[in-house]
Design an enzyme around this catalytic site. Structure first.
Site, PDB file in Angstrom:
ATOM      1  N   GLU A   1       0.884  -1.097   0.059  1.00  0.00           N
ATOM      2  CA  GLU A   1       0.029   0.022  -0.107  1.00  0.00           C
ATOM      3  C   GLU A   1       0.953   1.271  -0.128  1.00  0.00           C
ATOM      4  O   GLU A   1       1.949   1.291   0.682  1.00  0.00           O
ATOM      5  CB  GLU A   1      -0.924   0.114   1.401  1.00  0.00           C
ATOM      6  CG  GLU A   1      -2.100   1.125   1.090  1.00  0.00           C
ATOM      7  CD  GLU A   1      -3.101   1.104   2.255  1.00  0.00           C
ATOM      8  OE1 GLU A   1      -2.662   0.685   3.491  1.00  0.00           O
ATOM      9  OE2 GLU A   1      -4.133   1.797   1.941  1.00  0.00           O
TER      10      GLU A   1
ATOM     11  N   GLY B   1       3.048   2.174  10.675  1.00  0.00           N
ATOM     12  CA  GLY B   1       3.048   1.635  11.796  1.00  0.00           C
ATOM     13  C   GLY B   1       2.726   0.384  11.927  1.00  0.00           C
ATOM     14  O   GLY B   1       3.124  -0.867  12.604  1.00  0.00           O
TER      15      GLY B   1
ATOM     16  N   MET C   1       0.529  -2.603   8.768  1.00  0.00           N
ATOM     17  CA  MET C   1      -0.123  -2.915   7.370  1.00  0.00           C
ATOM     18  C   MET C   1      -1.167  -3.816   7.433  1.00  0.00           C
ATOM     19  O   MET C   1      -0.800  -5.095   7.834  1.00  0.00           O
ATOM     20  CB  MET C   1       0.954  -2.821   6.467  1.00  0.00           C
ATOM     21  CG  MET C   1       0.391  -3.026   4.828  1.00  0.00           C
ATOM     22  SD  MET C   1      -0.589  -1.688   4.606  1.00  0.00           S
ATOM     23  CE  MET C   1      -1.916  -2.675   3.567  1.00  0.00           C
TER      24      MET C   1
ATOM     25  N   HIS D   1      -7.089  -2.038  15.168  1.00  0.00           N
ATOM     26  CA  HIS D   1      -7.290  -0.965  13.542  1.00  0.00           C
ATOM     27  C   HIS D   1      -7.019  -1.683  12.610  1.00  0.00           C
ATOM     28  O   HIS D   1      -7.782  -1.975  11.563  1.00  0.00           O
ATOM     29  CB  HIS D   1      -6.500   0.153  13.821  1.00  0.00           C
ATOM     30  CG  HIS D   1      -6.323   1.102  12.485  1.00  0.00           C
ATOM     31  ND1 HIS D   1      -6.466   2.479  12.429  1.00  0.00           N
ATOM     32  CD2 HIS D   1      -5.632   0.737  11.508  1.00  0.00           C
ATOM     33  CE1 HIS D   1      -6.246   2.722  11.245  1.00  0.00           C
ATOM     34  NE2 HIS D   1      -5.776   1.629  10.360  1.00  0.00           N
ATOM     35  N   GLU D   2      -5.852  -2.687  12.494  1.00  0.00           N
ATOM     36  CA  GLU D   2      -5.516  -3.365  11.322  1.00  0.00           C
ATOM     37  C   GLU D   2      -6.798  -4.562  11.280  1.00  0.00           C
ATOM     38  O   GLU D   2      -6.897  -4.998  10.053  1.00  0.00           O
ATOM     39  CB  GLU D   2      -4.298  -4.028  11.469  1.00  0.00           C
ATOM     40  CG  GLU D   2      -3.003  -3.017  11.752  1.00  0.00           C
ATOM     41  CD  GLU D   2      -3.057  -1.942  10.841  1.00  0.00           C
ATOM     42  OE1 GLU D   2      -3.851  -1.933   9.644  1.00  0.00           O
ATOM     43  OE2 GLU D   2      -2.666  -0.628  11.058  1.00  0.00           O
TER      44      GLU D   2
HETATM   45  N1  BES Z   1      -3.182   0.917   5.939  1.00  0.00           N
HETATM   46  C1  BES Z   1      -2.279   1.656   7.063  1.00  0.00           C
HETATM   47  C2  BES Z   1      -0.876   1.457   6.761  1.00  0.00           C
HETATM   48  C3  BES Z   1      -0.105   2.574   5.623  1.00  0.00           C
HETATM   49  C4  BES Z   1      -0.088   3.835   6.062  1.00  0.00           C
HETATM   50  C5  BES Z   1       0.166   2.120   4.307  1.00  0.00           C
HETATM   51  C6  BES Z   1       0.500   4.653   5.223  1.00  0.00           C
HETATM   52  C7  BES Z   1       0.473   2.934   3.477  1.00  0.00           C
HETATM   53  C8  BES Z   1       0.753   4.368   3.695  1.00  0.00           C
HETATM   54  C9  BES Z   1      -2.760   1.046   8.243  1.00  0.00           C
HETATM   55  O1  BES Z   1      -3.838   0.461   8.374  1.00  0.00           O
HETATM   56  C10 BES Z   1      -2.510   2.099   9.266  1.00  0.00           C
HETATM   57  O2  BES Z   1      -3.196   2.880   9.248  1.00  0.00           O
HETATM   58  N2  BES Z   1      -1.828   2.180  10.014  1.00  0.00           N
HETATM   59  C11 BES Z   1      -1.377   3.060  11.197  1.00  0.00           C
HETATM   60  C12 BES Z   1      -1.573   2.610  12.358  1.00  0.00           C
HETATM   61  C13 BES Z   1      -2.963   2.687  12.990  1.00  0.00           C
HETATM   62  C14 BES Z   1      -3.150   2.378  14.461  1.00  0.00           C
HETATM   63  C15 BES Z   1      -3.715   4.165  12.836  1.00  0.00           C
HETATM   64  C16 BES Z   1       0.018   3.646  11.080  1.00  0.00           C
HETATM   65  O3  BES Z   1       0.970   3.020  10.409  1.00  0.00           O
HETATM   66  O4  BES Z   1       0.197   4.554  11.680  1.00  0.00           O
HETATM   67 ZN    ZN Z   2      -5.225   1.629   8.691  1.00  0.00          ZN
END
Ligand code: BES
Ligand code: ZN
Length: 867
Positions: free
Chosen positions: A127, A260, A262, A296-297
C-alpha cells in the site's frame, strides 16, 4: 483498438477493457544478493476489442515477452499484440526480475540479528501503489482478483503469505511453498514475509487460527497482541455481522517498517513497537498503542479488505473507519482506559490540521500514484474517524451498526465509494445522511459556532474556522447539541443555515428563591465533543463555563473541548492569550489523565510561543504553568503505587515530561538523579519504563558540548539494549539538548546505520526549541541525501513538520520557501506548505500577543494566586 502504446500515458487509472481474474505468481527471493526473480501467469478477461494490455510495473527488469513498452514515469507496461485479442479469457504470462530494495516499499529487505549475526528477511509493503514493484499487476484497488502464490525460499526459513500453505516440497537447500488461492482481493493487500521466526498461536470462537510471529526466542512479547487480536476478531464478527473472511490470520513484527502497521489480508505486518509488549520493558502507553494498532488493522480485514474503497479518493473510508472502530473495540476490551475520551486526542489533531488553508477535503482527487501516500494524514484518519463518530452520535449507535453491517454484506468482495455508504445509511435510517455528510467530506475545513445569549434565545452563527484568523467561505450542516445547567435536558438540531437559534426559556426562567437570576447557569454546546467543530462563546457564557469547570459540573470530554477550543481561538486571535491563561487556571485541581493530556499540550504550546512573543515574561509564564501541573504531579511522584490505575500511570509520565519541558528544576534534578542510578543498575526499580522518557529528557537538558557525559551515557544504553521501545525513548530524547552542537550531533547520528530509517522521526520530533536554527541549516546541507534516503511521504513529511514548523517569523517562512523553490516533490509538497502556513500563523499570533494590554499583569496576578 489501433494506435500506439503512447495513448495510455498520463492517465490516473488503468483502462478497463482487459481486467485480471486470477494471478498465479511464483517468486524466488535471493536474500543474500537482495534480488528476486518472478513469473506471473495472469488470467485476463478481455471485454472490448484491443491490441493492447495495459497494467502496472515499476523497477522490474527482464520482462518477457519482450514486445512490451514500459513507461517509467507512469509506472505502466503496455503489452502489444499484432492483432486484436479475442474477447473472453486469456492468460498473460511474464517472467521478470527485481531488487529486494532497502526502501521499505515493494518487495524489500529488512535486517535482524540472529545469534549475534546480521541477517536479511524479505518483506512486502504494497500500500498504496507498490505491488507493481514486485510483480506486473493491475495495481488499482478496484481491480480485485484471486491470488495464488508459490514461493521458492531457503529450506530453513519461514515463508508466509496471505493464505495458508497447501503443500511444501523440499529440494535440498531450497523449498517450494504452495499457498491456497485467495478470495477476490486488491493488489495492495498481497503480502509475503520470508525469514527466521518463532510463533505463538490461539484461535477465535469460530476456530480461525491466529498467530503472532516474532524474532526467535521473543514470542512472550507477542502474547498481549495475540489476546487483543482474538478478542477483536470475535467482536468485529458480531459488529459487522459477517465472519472473518479468511482461513487464518498471522501477525508479524518487521524490524524495518515505514508505517506503524499494515493490514495485509490474513498477514498483518507491524513495526516492532506496535506489536510487541513486555511487562518489564514496555510502558502503559506502549501497551495502548499495541492494542489500538492491532484493533485498527483487524478492523480493516472487513472495512478495507473485504469491502475496499473504489479509488484512493475514498481512502478515508478505510482509514477513518478503521480508526473509529478500533476505539470501539478497545473501549470494550479495556473499559478502564477511558478510550473514547482519549479519542479526543485524535480529533484534536484533525481539528488542528484542518484549520489550515493548506488542508484538503476528506475526499481528494488523485491523479498520479505519487500523490497517494500524502493523503495518509490526519484528515483521512482523524477527521475521518471524527465525522463518523459525529454521524453515529446523530443516528444512534444501534441504527448505525445495523446499517454498517448491511453495507459490508452488500459490498463484500467488491469496492465502494463514499456515496455508496451514505446510500445504505440513508436507506436504513431514513435520515438525510448524504446531504449532511457531503458537507463534511467534500469540503475542507470545519465551522466555529459563535454562540451568544440574547434574552431567552441562544443565537448561533457558523463560519469556517481557520487558524490564521480569517473566515473561509465554507458552510456545513452542523449537528448541534446543547445542554444547560445539567446533562439531563439536552437539545439537538441540524443547523443548516448561517445562523440559528435555541430557545432556552426554561433555563433562564429558573430563578433562585430570592428572585435573582441564577448565577450558576451554564450552557455547553457540542456535548461531549461529538461534533467536528469548535464553539466560541460570548463573555457571559464563557464565564459560566469557567464556573462550571471549577464546580466540577462538566464531563471530561466537555472540559477537554473547552480548553482545546479556547486554545485554537487564541491562536487564531479570536480571544486573548490572557483569557486563555485565566481559563487554564480553572483546571488547577484537575487530576484526570485525559483532561490533563490536553491541558499540558496547551501549556507546552504557550510556553513555546512565549519564548518568541514575550521573552521577558517567559520565565513567569513557565512558572505559572508549572504551578498548574505541579500539585497533580506531586501526588503521583516518580514511583508507581500499588493497585493504581492505568490512567494514573499514564498521567505520571505525562506530567513529569511536561514539567521537564517547562524547565522545572526539582523535576529535572530528580530525573537526572534517577537516571544515574539506572545507568549503574539497569534493573533498579527507581526508573521503570513509564518514567524513563522524563528522566532521559531531564538528563538531556543538562547536556552540552563541553559536558556531554549524559548524551554518551544515553547512547551507551541505546547501543546495549535490544528493545525497540527502549530505543525509541532514547532516540526521542537525543536531540533535546539546549546546546546547538549537541543537536547537530544527534541529527548526524540519525544518518548513521545505527539508526534505522524508520526511526528518524523520533529524533526529529525531539529537537529542542534552541536547536531549531541549526536543525534548519543541517537540513539544507543534507537535503539531497535526506530526499534520497526517505522517499516515503510520511517519513519525509516528518522533516518538514519537525524542522520548519517551530519557526515563528515571516522572514523565516520566506527563507524556507526560497530554499524549496525548484525542489518540490509531490511526496512532501503539502507537508511543506502546511509547515510554512504554521510558521506564518505563529508569526501573527506573536504580534497579537505582544499587543495584549493586560498580559503581564494577569500573569503576575495568577502567579500570586489572586485571579
Ligand atoms: N493502511 C495503513 C498503513 C499504511 C499507512 C500504508 C500509510 C501505506 C501508507 C494501516 O492500516 C494504518 O493505518 N496504520 C497506522 C496505525 C494505526 C493504529 C493508525 C500507522 O501506520 O500509523
Ligand atoms: Zn489503517
Amino acid at each position: 483498438m489501433a494506435g500506439s502504446p503512447d495513448q495510455f500515458r498520463g492517465q490516473a487509472r488503468l483502462p478497463r477493457f482487459a481486467a485480471p481474474l486470477r494471478y498465479d505468481l511464483r517468486l524466488r527471493p535471493d536474500l543474500a544478493a537482495c534480488t528476486f526473480t518472478g513469473a506471473a501467469a495472469i488470467a485476463v478477461a478481455v471485454s472490448a476489442p484491443t491490441r493492447f494490455i495495459v497494467l502496472n510495473a515499476a523497477e522490474l527488469d527482464d520482462l518477457v515477452p519482450t514486445d512490451v513498452v514500459q513507461f517509467e514515469e507512469d509506472e505502466i507496461l503496455v503489452v502489444g499484440f499484432d492483432r486484436d485479442l479475442p474477447l473472453g479469457e486469456g492468460v498473460l504470462a511474464m517472467d521478470f526480475t527485481g531488487t529486494l530494495n532497502d526502501q521499505m516499499r515493494g518487495f524489500y529487505r529488512s535486517k535482524y540479528l540472529y545469534n549475534g549475526e546480521s541477517r536479511n528477511m524479505a518483506v512486502t509493503q504494497f500500500e498504496a501503489a507498490d505491488a507493481r514493484r514486485c510483480f506486473p499487476s493491475w495495481d488499482d484497488p478496484a481491480f480485485k482478483a484471486k491470488f495464488k502464490l508459490t514461493l521458492e525460499v531457503p529450506s530453513e526459513l519461514v515463508a508466509l503469505s496471505n493464505m495458508p500453505v497447501v503443500s511444501e516440497t523440499v529440494n535440498g537447500p531450497t523449498k517450494t511453498v504452495y499457498y491456497e488461492e485467495s478470495p477476490l482481493m486488491s493488489t495492495y493487500l498481497v503480502a509475503i514475509v520470508v525469514g527466521l521466526f518463532d510463533y505463538i498461536e490461539s484461535s477465535t470462537s469460530e476456530g480461525t487460527k491466529v498467530r503472532v510471529y516474532t524474532q526467535v526466542g521473543k514470542t512472550d512479547q507477542g502474547k498481549f497482541a495475540l489476546d487483543v487480536a482474538v478478542k477483536s476478531l470475535d467482536l468485529y464478527k458480531d459488529y459487522f455481522a459477517t465472519p472473518y473472511p479468511l482461513p487464518k490470520l498471522d501477525m508479524i513484527a518487521i524490524p524495518d517498517f515505514s508505517a506503524g502497521a499494515m493490514e495485509n489480508y490474513g498477514l498483518v505486518t507491524y513495526r516492532d513497537t506496535a506489536l510487541l509488549y513486555d511487562e518489564q520493558l514496555s510502558s502503559a502507553s506502549n501497551k495502548q498503542n499495541v492494542a489500538i494498532t492491532v484493533a485498527h488493522e483487524l478492523a480493516h480485514q472487513w472495512f478495507g479488505n473485504l469491502v475496499t474503497m473504489e479509488w484512493w479518493t475514498h481512502l478515508w473510508l478505510n482509514e477513518g473507519f478503521a480508526s473509529w472502530v478500533s476505539y470501539l473495540a478497545v473501549e470494550s476490551l479495556f473499559p478502564e482506559w477511558n478510550n473514547w475520551t482519549q479519542f479526543l486526542d485524535e480529533m484534536t489533531s484533525g481539528l488542528r490540521l484542518d484549520a489550515l488553508a493548506e488542508s484538503h477535503p476528506i475526499e481528494v482527487e488523485v491523479n498520479h500514484a505519487s500523490e497517494i501516500d500524502a493523503i495518509f494524514d490526519s484528515i483521512s484518519y482523524d477527521k475521518g474517524a471524527s465525522v463518523i463518530r459525529m454521524l453515529q452520535s446523530y443516528l444512534g449507535a444501534e441504527r448505525f451498526q445495523k446499517a454498517l453491517a448491511s453495507y459490508i454484506k452488500k459490498y463484500a468482495y467488491s469496492n465502494a465509494k463514499t456515496e455508496d455508504l451514505w446510500a445504505v445509511l440513508e436507506e436504513e435510517t431514513g435520515e438525510p445522511v448524504k446531504d449532511l455528510m457531503t458537507t463534511w467530506t467534500k469540503q475542507q475545513g470545519y465551522p466555529v459556532i459563535y454562540a451568544k445569549l440574547n434574552g431567552h434565545d441562544l443565537e448561533l452563527e457558523q463560519a469556517q474556522f481557520l487558524s490564521d484568523g480569517s473566515s473561509g467561505p465554507g458552510m456545513w450542516i452542523v449537528p448541534i447539541t446543547s445542554c444547560c445547567g445539567s446533562y439531563d435536558t439536552q437539545k439537538k438540531f441540524l443547523l443548516k443555515d448561517k445562523t440559528g437559534k435555541i430557545q432556552i426559556e426554561e433555563f433562564t426562567s429558573s430563578q433562585s428563591a430570592d428572585g435573582e437570576k441564577n448565577q450558576n447557569i451554564w450552557i455547553k454546546l457540542n456535548i461531549d465533543q461529538t461534533g467536528f467543530y469548535r464553539v466560541k462563546y460570548d463573555d457571559e457564557l464563557a464565564a459560566g463555563l469557567v464556573k462550571a469547570i471549577k464546580a466540577k459540573k462538566l464531563s471530561l470530554m466537555d472540559k477537554i473541548g473547552i480548553v482545546e477550543d479556547s486554545y485554537a481561538l487564541s491562536v487564531a486571535r479570536k480571544q486573548t492569550l490572557t483569557s486563555l491563561l485565566q481559563l487554564l487556571n480553572a483546571y488547577d485541581d484537575e487530576s484526570d489523565y485525559t483532561v490533563l493530556s490536553h491541558v499540558t499540550s496547551v501549556c507546552l504550546s504557550i510556553s513555546k510561543v512565549s519564548v518568541d512573543a514575550t521573552p521577558d515574561l517567559n520565565k513567569d509564564i513557565k512558572q505559572l504553568l508549572i504551578n498548574l501541573l505541579l500539585p497533580a504531579a506531586k501526588k503521583l511522584g516518580w514511583d508507581p503505587k500499588d493497585g493504581e490505575s492505568h490512567l494514573d500511570v499514564m498521567l505520571r509520565s505525562l506530567l513529569l515530561i511536561a514539567l521537564v519541558r517547562l524547565g522545572h528544576n526539582d523535576t529535572i534534578n530528580e530525573g537526572v538523579r534517577r537516571f544515574h542510578i539506572f545507568f549503574e543498575d539497569r534493573k533498579t526499580s527507581l526508573l521503570l519504563p513509564d518514567t524513563r522518557k522524563a528522566a532521559y529528557l531531564a538528563l538531556m537538558r543538562t547536556v552540552s558540548a563541553s559536558s556531554r557525559s549524559g548524551y554518551d551515557a544515553l547512547l551507551k544504553i541505546y547501543r546495549e539494549t535490544a528493545e525497540p521501545q527502549e530505543k525509541s525513548r532514547i532516540l526521542g530524547s537525543l536531540s533535546s539538548s539546549p546546546d546547538k552542537d549537541m543537536v547537530v550531533e544527534a541529527l548526524n547520528f540519525m544518518l548513521t546505520d545505527e539508526v534505522r530509517n524508520q526511526d528518524s522521526f523520533y529524533i526529529l520530533g525531539g529537537i529542542s526549541l534552541e536547536g531549531r536554527e541549526v536543525a534548519w541549516t543541517w537540513l539544507k546541507q543534507n537535503w539531497d541525501y535526506v530526499l534520497k534516503t526517505w522517499p516515503s511521504s510520511s517519513l519525509i513529511s516528518d522533516f518538514m513538520n519537525s524542522i520548519i514548523s517551530p519557526f515563528t517569523s515571516e522572514e523565516k517562512a520566506a527563507e524556507v520557501s526560497e530554499f524549496f523553490a525548484g525542489r518540490i516533490k509531490p511526496s512532501f509538497e503539502r507537508a511543506l506548505k502546511q509547515s510554512l502556513e504554521r510558521v506564518r500563523i505563529s508569526a501573527r499570533w506573536i504580534e497579537s500577543i505582544r499587543s495584549e494590554p493586560n498580559l503581564g499583569q494577569t500573569v503576575q496576578h495568577l502567579l500570586q494566586g489572586k485571579a
